[in-house]
Scaffold this motif. Structure first.
Motif, PDB file in Angstrom:
ATOM      1  N   PHE A 114       0.798  -1.225   0.000  1.00  0.00           N
ATOM      2  CA  PHE A 114       0.000   0.000   0.000  1.00  0.00           C
ATOM      3  C   PHE A 114       0.832   1.277   0.000  1.00  0.00           C
ATOM      4  O   PHE A 114       0.346   2.317  -0.441  1.00  0.00           O
TER       5      PHE A 114
ATOM      6  N   GLY B 211      -7.453   0.660   9.438  1.00  0.00           N
ATOM      7  CA  GLY B 211      -7.146   0.344   8.034  1.00  0.00           C
ATOM      8  C   GLY B 211      -7.781   1.412   7.155  1.00  0.00           C
ATOM      9  O   GLY B 211      -8.417   1.144   6.141  1.00  0.00           O
ATOM     10  N   THR B 212      -7.553   2.662   7.519  1.00  0.00           N
ATOM     11  CA  THR B 212      -8.300   3.783   6.912  1.00  0.00           C
ATOM     12  C   THR B 212      -7.920   4.054   5.469  1.00  0.00           C
ATOM     13  O   THR B 212      -8.689   4.696   4.741  1.00  0.00           O
ATOM     14  N   GLY B 213      -6.756   3.573   5.008  1.00  0.00           N
ATOM     15  CA  GLY B 213      -6.349   3.863   3.636  1.00  0.00           C
ATOM     16  C   GLY B 213      -6.242   5.363   3.438  1.00  0.00           C
ATOM     17  O   GLY B 213      -5.651   6.083   4.257  1.00  0.00           O
TER      18      GLY B 213
ATOM     19  N   THR C  75     -13.651   6.472   4.651  1.00  0.00           N
ATOM     20  CA  THR C  75     -14.634   6.092   5.678  1.00  0.00           C
ATOM     21  C   THR C  75     -14.501   7.026   6.887  1.00  0.00           C
ATOM     22  O   THR C  75     -15.512   7.446   7.470  1.00  0.00           O
TER      23      THR C  75
ATOM     24  N   ASP D 223      -3.920   3.738  10.385  1.00  0.00           N
ATOM     25  CA  ASP D 223      -3.455   2.789   9.362  1.00  0.00           C
ATOM     26  C   ASP D 223      -2.009   2.435   9.671  1.00  0.00           C
ATOM     27  O   ASP D 223      -1.280   3.213  10.295  1.00  0.00           O
TER      28      ASP D 223
ATOM     29  N   THR E 291       0.217   2.071   7.322  1.00  0.00           N
ATOM     30  CA  THR E 291       1.054   2.554   6.213  1.00  0.00           C
ATOM     31  C   THR E 291       1.126   4.078   6.199  1.00  0.00           C
ATOM     32  O   THR E 291       0.117   4.748   5.947  1.00  0.00           O
TER      33      THR E 291
ATOM     34  N   ALA F  72      -3.853  -2.586  13.207  1.00  0.00           N
ATOM     35  CA  ALA F  72      -5.186  -2.844  13.780  1.00  0.00           C
ATOM     36  C   ALA F  72      -5.085  -3.823  14.945  1.00  0.00           C
ATOM     37  O   ALA F  72      -5.936  -3.830  15.837  1.00  0.00           O
ATOM     38  N   GLU F  73      -4.020  -4.624  14.931  1.00  0.00           N
ATOM     39  CA  GLU F  73      -3.843  -5.643  15.982  1.00  0.00           C
ATOM     40  C   GLU F  73      -3.291  -5.039  17.261  1.00  0.00           C
ATOM     41  O   GLU F  73      -3.133  -5.747  18.262  1.00  0.00           O
TER      42      GLU F  73
ATOM     43  N   ARG G 195     -13.373  -0.516   6.730  1.00  0.00           N
ATOM     44  CA  ARG G 195     -13.980  -0.819   5.409  1.00  0.00           C
ATOM     45  C   ARG G 195     -12.888  -1.239   4.425  1.00  0.00           C
ATOM     46  O   ARG G 195     -11.856  -0.579   4.334  1.00  0.00           O
ATOM     47  N   LYS G 196     -13.123  -2.317   3.713  1.00  0.00           N
ATOM     48  CA  LYS G 196     -12.217  -2.818   2.671  1.00  0.00           C
ATOM     49  C   LYS G 196     -10.794  -3.023   3.194  1.00  0.00           C
ATOM     50  O   LYS G 196      -9.822  -2.729   2.470  1.00  0.00           O
TER      51      LYS G 196
END
Ligand SMILES: C[S@@+](CC[C@H](N)C(=O)[O-])C[C@H]1O[C@@H](n2cnc3c(N)ncnc32)[C@H](O)[C@@H]1O
Length: 269
Positions: free
Chosen positions: A17, A61-63, A67, A82, A84, A110-111, A126-127
């Motif tokens: 990513f 995991g917001t990218g 969201t 996130d 990354t 996220a962990e 999301r995703k």
């Protein structure tokens, strides 16, 4: 192969990513689609006076943050989180352009969430969950950091309940994206939530419709592997083609297909 990549720096997700952050920031299916609308529906204000119902929301995991931006409308504070760093730079740029002062950033897995136990009203995702190295640890962290009555709202690609179809889907996903971990069956996710006292109170079943060329371009699949994947879809059995709605190729060889998506809201007891 996996080991080499892990050793050359960063997690597989960061390696996938990081270089592609700008592409994801412009991806139509990430900017908005049915799954984002469902997340909005499942997080819609539930207070009588219409006030922002969430004091602290976190999008994991917001990218590029799409969201998190939607949640900024129903929350006092949103943390876009996130693993990354280049993705978080996109979040900062776009939230500036959109004028969203209540969106903060956190770089973490996220962990392992950097939030106190019982401190969050809402966690969205999301995703992203099918990329998490350890999905169960991410659910443990959501359970720990949500306050009693707080909600976890997730939207993600899921696998069919049929074992052979689930295996095929995960196989092509991994060949297209080396950071793919697993699209899980809804029955499996439901059990993992129940094990953690997270009660599913609402959900939507959807599909994500993907153009093959765009799908392989986003993750920079080498041409040879992209051609092999193209054949895999087009020469699949009738049952597989039906399950994944594989369309006839257009003149340029591109075609549409779909994967199942599940969006749910689960409440911590
Ligand atoms: C497809 S993007 C997310 C899209 C975004 N949520 C949206 O709504 O537009 C997937 C993201 O998951 C992140 N990711 C992958 N593994 C992760 C992990 N273990 N912890 C946190 N983020 C992770 C990646 O860095 C990437 O930014």
């Amino acid at each position: 192969m996996t080991q080499d990549r892990e050793q050359t720096g960063g997690t597989l997700a960061q390696q996938m990513f990081g270089p592609q952050a700008g592409v994801y920031a412009q991806s139509k299916v990430h900017i908005s689609d049915d799954s984002l609308e469902s997340v909005q529906k499942l997080t819609a204000p539930i207070t009588a006076n219409g006030a922002a119902p969430y004091r602290w929301a976190v999008d994991i995991g917001t990218g590029a943050g799409f969201t998190a931006f939607a949640m900024a409308e129903v929350s006092e504070n949103v943390v876009a989180s996130d693993i990354t760093q280049p993705m978080l730079r996109q979040v900062r740029r776009i939230s500036g352009e959109r004028g969203l002062p209540n969106v903060g950033l956190a770089q973490n897995a996220a962990e392992s969430l950097p939030f106190a136990s019982g401190s969050l009203d809402l966690i969205t995702c999301r995703k992203a969950a099918h990329h998490f190295r350890d999905f169960e640890a991410a659910l443990d962290e959501a359970q720990r950091t949500l306050r009693p009555g707080g909600s976890l709202v997730m939207a993600d690609t899921v696998a069919p309940e049929d074992d052979a179809l689930a295996k095929w889907q995960n196989d092509v996903e991994l060949r297209r994206d080396f950071s793919h971990v697993e699209d899980r069956k809804i029955s499996v996710i439901r059990q993992l939530l129940a094990d953690r006292g997270l009660e599913v109170v609402g959900w939507e079943n959807e599909r994500v419709y993907l153009w093959f060329n765009d799908w392989v371009m986003r993750t920079k699949v080498p041409e040879e592997e992209a051609q092999a994947l193209r054949r895999e879809f087009q020469e699949a059995s009738h049952e597989l083609k039906q399950a994944f709605q594989v369309g006839e190729p257009e003149e340029d060889g591109d075609f549409l297909f779909s994967f199942p998506v599940w969006v749910f809201r689960a409440v911590k007891g």
